[in-house]
Design a protein around this motif. Structure first.
Motif, PDB file in Angstrom:
ATOM      1  N   UNK A  56       0.887  -1.279  -0.177  1.00  0.00           N
ATOM      2  CA  UNK A  56      -0.089  -0.019  -0.142  1.00  0.00           C
ATOM      3  C   UNK A  56       0.882   1.557   0.008  1.00  0.00           C
ATOM      4  N   UNK A  57       2.039   1.145  -0.437  1.00  0.00           N
ATOM      5  CA  UNK A  57       2.799   2.473  -0.700  1.00  0.00           C
ATOM      6  C   UNK A  57       2.517   3.190  -2.154  1.00  0.00           C
ATOM      7  N   UNK A  58       1.906   2.594  -2.905  1.00  0.00           N
ATOM      8  CA  UNK A  58       1.571   2.974  -4.255  1.00  0.00           C
ATOM      9  C   UNK A  58       0.019   2.457  -4.629  1.00  0.00           C
ATOM     10  N   UNK A  59      -0.743   3.431  -4.881  1.00  0.00           N
ATOM     11  CA  UNK A  59      -2.122   3.237  -5.207  1.00  0.00           C
ATOM     12  C   UNK A  59      -2.254   2.730  -6.418  1.00  0.00           C
ATOM     13  N   UNK A  60      -3.392   1.929  -6.600  1.00  0.00           N
ATOM     14  CA  UNK A  60      -3.703   1.388  -8.108  1.00  0.00           C
ATOM     15  C   UNK A  60      -3.687   2.358  -9.201  1.00  0.00           C
ATOM     16  N   UNK A  61      -4.471   3.379  -9.043  1.00  0.00           N
ATOM     17  CA  UNK A  61      -4.366   4.298 -10.036  1.00  0.00           C
ATOM     18  C   UNK A  61      -3.259   4.994 -10.343  1.00  0.00           C
ATOM     19  N   UNK A  62      -2.079   5.176  -9.538  1.00  0.00           N
ATOM     20  CA  UNK A  62      -0.907   5.529  -9.925  1.00  0.00           C
ATOM     21  C   UNK A  62       0.054   4.501 -10.417  1.00  0.00           C
ATOM     22  N   UNK A  63      -0.418   3.261 -10.142  1.00  0.00           N
ATOM     23  CA  UNK A  63       0.501   2.117 -10.789  1.00  0.00           C
ATOM     24  C   UNK A  63       0.195   1.696 -12.243  1.00  0.00           C
ATOM     25  N   UNK A  64      -0.992   2.240 -12.542  1.00  0.00           N
ATOM     26  CA  UNK A  64      -1.525   1.552 -13.938  1.00  0.00           C
ATOM     27  C   UNK A  64      -0.346   1.832 -15.091  1.00  0.00           C
ATOM     28  N   UNK A  65       0.228   3.081 -15.020  1.00  0.00           N
ATOM     29  CA  UNK A  65       0.954   3.334 -16.007  1.00  0.00           C
ATOM     30  C   UNK A  65       2.615   2.671 -15.862  1.00  0.00           C
ATOM     31  N   UNK A  66       2.915   2.701 -14.530  1.00  0.00           N
ATOM     32  CA  UNK A  66       4.059   1.940 -14.233  1.00  0.00           C
ATOM     33  C   UNK A  66       3.935   0.236 -14.865  1.00  0.00           C
ATOM     34  N   UNK A  67       2.811  -0.004 -14.288  1.00  0.00           N
ATOM     35  CA  UNK A  67       2.717  -1.688 -14.523  1.00  0.00           C
ATOM     36  C   UNK A  67       2.619  -1.722 -16.075  1.00  0.00           C
ATOM     37  N   UNK A  68       2.012  -0.901 -16.926  1.00  0.00           N
ATOM     38  CA  UNK A  68       1.961  -1.020 -18.287  1.00  0.00           C
ATOM     39  C   UNK A  68       3.497  -1.043 -18.825  1.00  0.00           C
ATOM     40  N   UNK A  69       4.421   0.047 -18.335  1.00  0.00           N
ATOM     41  CA  UNK A  69       5.658   0.144 -18.686  1.00  0.00           C
ATOM     42  C   UNK A  69       6.535  -1.185 -18.271  1.00  0.00           C
ATOM     43  N   UNK A  70       6.259  -1.596 -17.070  1.00  0.00           N
ATOM     44  CA  UNK A  70       7.067  -2.757 -16.447  1.00  0.00           C
ATOM     45  C   UNK A  70       6.698  -4.067 -17.570  1.00  0.00           C
ATOM     46  N   UNK A  71       5.393  -4.211 -17.902  1.00  0.00           N
ATOM     47  CA  UNK A  71       4.796  -5.544 -18.762  1.00  0.00           C
ATOM     48  C   UNK A  71       5.447  -5.112 -20.174  1.00  0.00           C
ATOM     49  N   UNK A  72       5.422  -3.775 -20.753  1.00  0.00           N
ATOM     50  CA  UNK A  72       5.832  -3.647 -22.028  1.00  0.00           C
ATOM     51  C   UNK A  72       7.518  -3.914 -22.183  1.00  0.00           C
ATOM     52  N   UNK A  73       8.152  -3.603 -21.133  1.00  0.00           N
ATOM     53  CA  UNK A  73       9.688  -3.758 -21.123  1.00  0.00           C
ATOM     54  C   UNK A  73       9.709  -5.305 -21.064  1.00  0.00           C
ATOM     55  N   UNK A  74       9.182  -6.019 -20.286  1.00  0.00           N
ATOM     56  CA  UNK A  74       9.253  -7.626 -20.095  1.00  0.00           C
ATOM     57  C   UNK A  74       9.055  -8.239 -21.382  1.00  0.00           C
ATOM     58  N   UNK A  75       7.933  -8.022 -21.928  1.00  0.00           N
ATOM     59  CA  UNK A  75       7.655  -8.491 -23.349  1.00  0.00           C
ATOM     60  C   UNK A  75       8.622  -8.328 -24.317  1.00  0.00           C
ATOM     61  N   UNK A  76       9.116  -6.886 -24.521  1.00  0.00           N
ATOM     62  CA  UNK A  76      10.342  -6.719 -25.179  1.00  0.00           C
ATOM     63  C   UNK A  76      11.642  -7.132 -25.166  1.00  0.00           C
ATOM     64  N   UNK A  77      11.773  -7.486 -23.789  1.00  0.00           N
ATOM     65  CA  UNK A  77      13.231  -8.280 -23.560  1.00  0.00           C
ATOM     66  C   UNK A  77      12.885  -9.440 -23.757  1.00  0.00           C
TER      67      UNK A  77
END
Length: 127
Positions: free
Chosen positions: A27-48
């Motif tokens: 609970x250090x990061x709210x869901x509404x703030x994490x959306x873009x970071x999760x998108x970036x991390x998933x894209x980075x994982x997919x591309x890697x």
């Protein structure tokens, strides 16, 4: 691409994804703030994992180098995060102003009630 670079990219993407998930879990990061970071991390994982998709996407979208596409997507995500934070900041500033005004009104009411209930200070109000 060398095997070391390939593995390093996958590890970095997994660490980023786990960091966002852990911040959400604690609970250090709210869901509404994490959306873009999760998108970036998933894209980075997919591309890697599938680096050829980055080259193909860059070619289809007209980017000269795949790294330019990475920079472009990164900048877009950061702009969206900044825009989201600016919108929330504007809302919080409005709420703070409203709360400050309500506190000031309550303080004036309290001072008037104290002045009215104190027999030695009838008719005077505190500053």
């Amino acid at each position: 691409m060398s095997t070391v670079t390939y593995i390093l990219g996958i590890i970095a993407a997994i660490v980023a994804l786990l960091a966002v998930v852990e911040l959400l879990r604690r609970h250090r990061l709210k869901e509404r703030h994490a959306v873009w970071w999760l998108l970036a991390a998933v894209l980075a994982l997919f591309v890697s994992i599938f680096p050829s998709t980055l080259s193909g996407a860059a070619r289809v979208l007209g980017f000269g180098l795949p790294s330019n596409l990475v920079f472009f997507v990164s900048i877009v995500i950061l702009v969206l995060v900044t825009l989201q934070h600016s919108a929330e900041l504007t809302t919080l500033e409005a709420k703070t102003r409203t709360l400050a005004e309500e506190v000031a009104l309550q303080r004036v009411r309290l001072e008037r009630l104290e002045a009215a209930s104190d027999p030695g200070n009838e008719g005077t109000t505190a500053d």
